[in-house]
Scaffold this motif. Structure first.
Motif, PDB file in Angstrom:
ATOM      1  N   THR A  87       8.043  -3.194   6.026  1.00 27.06           N
ATOM      2  CA  THR A  87       6.608  -3.445   5.896  1.00 27.06           C
ATOM      3  C   THR A  87       6.301  -4.855   6.393  1.00 27.06           C
ATOM      4  O   THR A  87       7.085  -5.785   6.208  1.00 27.06           O
ATOM      5  N   SER A  88       5.161  -4.970   7.041  1.00 29.34           N
ATOM      6  CA  SER A  88       4.697  -6.281   7.499  1.00 29.34           C
ATOM      7  C   SER A  88       3.185  -6.327   7.358  1.00 29.34           C
ATOM      8  O   SER A  88       2.526  -5.298   7.372  1.00 29.34           O
ATOM      9  N   GLU A  89       2.675  -7.529   7.225  1.00 27.31           N
ATOM     10  CA  GLU A  89       1.232  -7.680   7.079  1.00 27.31           C
ATOM     11  C   GLU A  89       0.621  -8.158   8.373  1.00 27.31           C
ATOM     12  O   GLU A  89       1.128  -9.063   9.026  1.00 27.31           O
ATOM     13  N   LYS A  93      -3.696  -6.205   6.371  1.00 28.95           N
ATOM     14  CA  LYS A  93      -3.281  -4.819   6.120  1.00 28.95           C
ATOM     15  C   LYS A  93      -1.766  -4.728   6.184  1.00 28.95           C
ATOM     16  O   LYS A  93      -1.133  -5.385   7.009  1.00 28.95           O
ATOM     17  N   THR A  94      -1.192  -3.922   5.300  1.00 32.80           N
ATOM     18  CA  THR A  94       0.257  -3.718   5.342  1.00 32.80           C
ATOM     19  C   THR A  94       0.569  -2.559   6.277  1.00 32.80           C
ATOM     20  O   THR A  94      -0.026  -1.490   6.186  1.00 32.80           O
TER      21      THR A  94
END
Length: 110
Positions: A87-89, A93-94
């Motif tokens: 997961t990354s932002e 938003k993720t």
């Protein structure tokens, strides 16, 4: 069934007459669960003369191999593949991204 093997992956043949050979995946047929590997599973095909082959004759080409007889090659050794979800932002938003990893070493493949 979704396959973890993709085009241009290096694979090792684990069963059949070409057992132990290594090659690059040229084509994946997901409906039939088969792959065509470069230089492996060679067959002789009788061809009539035509536009592409003016002479005709016997042509050697790769035949498809079932996916169960092929294993991903990581650093020269056969390994199973798994998926890790990272997961990354971005802009608040993720975003979830699915990445393949080698189960023997735990290293990311792509």
């Amino acid at each position: 069934m979704a396959t973890k093997i993709k085009r241009n992956d290096k694979v090792i043949i684990i069963a059949g007459k070409d057992k132990g050979k290594e090659g690059k995946v040229l084509l994946v047929n997901r409906k039939k669960n088969r792959v065509i590997v470069e230089g492996v599973g060679m067959i002789s095909k009788h061809q009539k003369p035509g536009a592409g082959n003016a002479q005709g004759g016997i042509v050697k080409k790769e035949a498809s191999i079932h996916l169960s007889n092929v294993m991903f090659s990581h650093k020269g050794k056969a390994t199973r593949l798994g998926y890790k979800i990272e997961t990354s932002e971005k802009d608040g938003k993720t975003i979830k991204v699915k990445k393949r990893f080698a189960k023997t070493t735990g290293e990311l493949v792509d």
